[in-house]
Design a protein around this motif. Sequence first.
Motif, PDB file in Angstrom:
ATOM      1  N   LYS A  57       8.373  88.976 -75.486  1.00 58.81           N
ATOM      2  CA  LYS A  57       7.337  89.795 -76.114  1.00 58.81           C
ATOM      3  C   LYS A  57       7.329  89.514 -77.603  1.00 58.81           C
ATOM      4  O   LYS A  57       8.331  89.070 -78.180  1.00 58.81           O
ATOM      5  CB  LYS A  57       7.543  91.278 -75.844  1.00 58.81           C
ATOM      6  N   ASN A  58       6.192  89.759 -78.221  1.00 59.33           N
ATOM      7  CA  ASN A  58       6.052  89.607 -79.659  1.00 59.33           C
ATOM      8  C   ASN A  58       6.431  90.932 -80.313  1.00 59.33           C
ATOM      9  O   ASN A  58       5.793  91.955 -80.070  1.00 59.33           O
ATOM     10  CB  ASN A  58       4.615  89.220 -80.006  1.00 59.33           C
ATOM     11  N   ARG A  59       7.475  90.916 -81.097  1.00 65.54           N
ATOM     12  CA  ARG A  59       8.004  92.138 -81.715  1.00 65.54           C
ATOM     13  C   ARG A  59       7.001  92.785 -82.668  1.00 65.54           C
ATOM     14  O   ARG A  59       6.950  94.007 -82.789  1.00 65.54           O
ATOM     15  CB  ARG A  59       9.275  91.788 -82.479  1.00 65.54           C
ATOM     16  N   HIS A  60       6.163  91.981 -83.340  1.00 68.29           N
ATOM     17  CA  HIS A  60       5.201  92.530 -84.304  1.00 68.29           C
ATOM     18  C   HIS A  60       4.020  93.207 -83.610  1.00 68.29           C
ATOM     19  O   HIS A  60       3.537  94.240 -84.063  1.00 68.29           O
ATOM     20  CB  HIS A  60       4.696  91.431 -85.229  1.00 68.29           C
ATOM     21  N   ASN A  61       3.567  92.656 -82.486  1.00 68.20           N
ATOM     22  CA  ASN A  61       2.423  93.238 -81.776  1.00 68.20           C
ATOM     23  C   ASN A  61       2.823  94.394 -80.873  1.00 68.20           C
ATOM     24  O   ASN A  61       2.019  95.295 -80.636  1.00 68.20           O
ATOM     25  CB  ASN A  61       1.738  92.175 -80.905  1.00 68.20           C
ATOM     26  N   THR A  62       4.044  94.388 -80.334  1.00 66.43           N
ATOM     27  CA  THR A  62       4.501  95.419 -79.401  1.00 66.43           C
ATOM     28  C   THR A  62       5.860  95.948 -79.849  1.00 66.43           C
ATOM     29  O   THR A  62       6.896  95.564 -79.304  1.00 66.43           O
ATOM     30  CB  THR A  62       4.616  94.829 -77.975  1.00 66.43           C
ATOM     31  N   PRO A  63       5.895  96.843 -80.837  1.00 66.37           N
ATOM     32  CA  PRO A  63       7.192  97.345 -81.319  1.00 66.37           C
ATOM     33  C   PRO A  63       7.851  98.335 -80.358  1.00 66.37           C
ATOM     34  O   PRO A  63       9.065  98.503 -80.379  1.00 66.37           O
ATOM     35  CB  PRO A  63       6.844  98.015 -82.641  1.00 66.37           C
ATOM     36  N   ILE A  64       7.059  98.992 -79.484  1.00 63.66           N
ATOM     37  CA  ILE A  64       7.634  99.961 -78.542  1.00 63.66           C
ATOM     38  C   ILE A  64       8.107  99.250 -77.285  1.00 63.66           C
ATOM     39  O   ILE A  64       7.831  98.072 -77.077  1.00 63.66           O
ATOM     40  CB  ILE A  64       6.604 101.064 -78.185  1.00 63.66           C
ATOM     41  N   MET A  98      13.221  76.798 -97.171  1.00 60.36           N
ATOM     42  CA  MET A  98      12.558  78.044 -96.909  1.00 60.36           C
ATOM     43  C   MET A  98      13.393  78.846 -95.906  1.00 60.36           C
ATOM     44  O   MET A  98      13.745  78.353 -94.839  1.00 60.36           O
ATOM     45  CB  MET A  98      11.177  77.755 -96.336  1.00 60.36           C
ATOM     46  N   ALA A  99      13.693  80.085 -96.244  1.00 62.05           N
ATOM     47  CA  ALA A  99      14.515  80.936 -95.376  1.00 62.05           C
ATOM     48  C   ALA A  99      13.666  81.523 -94.259  1.00 62.05           C
ATOM     49  O   ALA A  99      12.531  81.934 -94.463  1.00 62.05           O
ATOM     50  CB  ALA A  99      15.119  82.061 -96.197  1.00 62.05           C
ATOM     51  N   LYS A 100      14.242  81.537 -93.072  1.00 63.00           N
ATOM     52  CA  LYS A 100      13.534  82.116 -91.929  1.00 63.00           C
ATOM     53  C   LYS A 100      13.908  83.585 -91.798  1.00 63.00           C
ATOM     54  O   LYS A 100      15.061  83.956 -91.952  1.00 63.00           O
ATOM     55  CB  LYS A 100      13.908  81.393 -90.642  1.00 63.00           C
ATOM     56  N   GLY A 101      12.903  84.405 -91.479  1.00 64.50           N
ATOM     57  CA  GLY A 101      13.147  85.819 -91.234  1.00 64.50           C
ATOM     58  C   GLY A 101      13.439  86.041 -89.764  1.00 64.50           C
ATOM     59  O   GLY A 101      13.804  85.131 -89.035  1.00 64.50           O
ATOM     60  N   LYS A 102      13.271  87.262 -89.317  1.00 66.62           N
ATOM     61  CA  LYS A 102      13.466  87.562 -87.906  1.00 66.62           C
ATOM     62  C   LYS A 102      12.390  86.870 -87.093  1.00 66.62           C
ATOM     63  O   LYS A 102      11.238  86.792 -87.485  1.00 66.62           O
ATOM     64  CB  LYS A 102      13.383  89.064 -87.665  1.00 66.62           C
ATOM     65  N   GLU A 103      12.774  86.373 -85.950  1.00 63.83           N
ATOM     66  CA  GLU A 103      11.815  85.742 -85.052  1.00 63.83           C
ATOM     67  C   GLU A 103      10.886  86.810 -84.484  1.00 63.83           C
ATOM     68  O   GLU A 103      11.313  87.898 -84.137  1.00 63.83           O
ATOM     69  CB  GLU A 103      12.538  85.035 -83.914  1.00 63.83           C
ATOM     70  N   ALA A 104       9.593  86.489 -84.379  1.00 64.26           N
ATOM     71  CA  ALA A 104       8.621  87.448 -83.855  1.00 64.26           C
ATOM     72  C   ALA A 104       8.751  87.569 -82.343  1.00 64.26           C
ATOM     73  O   ALA A 104       8.608  88.645 -81.778  1.00 64.26           O
ATOM     74  CB  ALA A 104       7.209  87.027 -84.223  1.00 64.26           C
TER      75      ALA A 104
END
Length: 65
Positions: free
Chosen positions: A36-43, A1-7
């Motif tokens: 920080k979690n990139r998905h929850n806090t994109p700014i 299974m390929a991993k995507g970007k880390e959150a």
Amino acid sequence: MAKGKEARVGIILECTNCVRKSSSKSKGISRYSTQKNRHNTPIRLELRKFCPYCSKHMIHVEIKK
């Protein structure tokens, strides 16, 4: 299974007051490292943290590595 970007990514928070007054009486720049979690806090993250150079709580913003 390929991993995507880390959150969860590592970031550095830097004092905004020390950066503006870098040439005056300030002895350095306060920096904190955290995650920080990139998905929850994109700014860019802004937190009030204690700055030992200013001797008070100041706003620290996320900077690029």
